[in-house]
Design a protein around this motif. Structure first.
Motif, PDB file in Angstrom:
ATOM      1  N   LEU A  16       0.844  -1.043  -0.049  1.00 23.79           N
ATOM      2  CA  LEU A  16       0.026   0.137  -0.010  1.00 23.79           C
ATOM      3  C   LEU A  16       0.962   1.477   0.035  1.00 23.79           C
ATOM      4  N   TYR A  30       0.997  -4.821   3.000  1.00 26.32           N
ATOM      5  CA  TYR A  30      -0.232  -4.824   3.492  1.00 26.32           C
ATOM      6  C   TYR A  30      -0.748  -6.279   3.190  1.00 26.32           C
ATOM      7  N   MET A  43      -9.411  -2.251   4.300  1.00 29.34           N
ATOM      8  CA  MET A  43      -8.359  -2.729   5.054  1.00 29.34           C
ATOM      9  C   MET A  43      -8.144  -2.490   6.281  1.00 29.34           C
ATOM     10  N   MET A  45      -6.033  -1.229   9.680  1.00 30.28           N
ATOM     11  CA  MET A  45      -4.904  -0.693   9.706  1.00 30.28           C
ATOM     12  C   MET A  45      -4.362  -0.398  11.420  1.00 30.28           C
ATOM     13  N   SER A  50       0.904   4.652   7.393  1.00 28.67           N
ATOM     14  CA  SER A  50      -0.178   4.616   6.310  1.00 28.67           C
ATOM     15  C   SER A  50      -1.258   5.256   6.667  1.00 28.67           C
ATOM     16  N   TYR A  62      -2.606   0.573  -4.343  1.00 35.74           N
ATOM     17  CA  TYR A  62      -2.405  -0.937  -3.829  1.00 35.74           C
ATOM     18  C   TYR A  62      -1.833  -2.006  -4.977  1.00 35.74           C
TER      19      TYR A  62
END
Length: 128
Positions: A16, A30, A43, A45, A50, A62
């Motif tokens: 990413l 990722y 996603m 996180m 990021s 991505y």
């Protein structure tokens, strides 16, 4: 093959890329994204660079490189549309920590992206 099936059945490495509001770029490994029923990508996180970059610049890319010989995969150009903090949906989607509450990081974010463009790993995706 649709993106949901692709990411469920294809092994590889995901990267990413994000940038902050001044254009300083970051890239990070990722996991495969979760493809939601409405076609958006989710996603999970942690509170790292990021995620921080996405607070001031919602655009990301991505890149997914498939396992195996050659260079196959996808490039997805994304825009963040929303996020949830410590959402119950995170536990449902989590591949890394299913059922291991003691090992979980303190704060996790579920970041939802719309897909602006999809290209193959190499090339423009258009016939020459």
């Amino acid at each position: 093959m649709n993106l949901h099936d692709y990411f469920e059945n294809t092994k590889g490495t995901g990267i990413l890329s994000t940038a902050d509001d001044k254009g300083r770029v970051d890239c990070a490994i990722y996991a495969r994204p979760h493809v939601m029923e409405d076609g958006t990508l989710a996603m999970i996180m942690l509170e790292r660079l990021s995620h921080h970059n996405l607070q001031s610049n919602p655009h990301a890319a991505y890149m997914f490189i498939e396992e195996g010989p050659g260079y196959r995969g996808k490039r997805l150009f994304l825009t963040k549309v929303r996020e949830e903090t410590d959402s119950p949906l995170i536990e449902t989607l989590s591949r890394r920590y299913p059922g291991k509450q003691d090992d979980l990081p303190k704060t996790r974010f579920l970041v939802i992206f719309q897909i602006d463009k999809e290209l193959p790993l190499i090339g423009s995706g258009q016939d020459a």
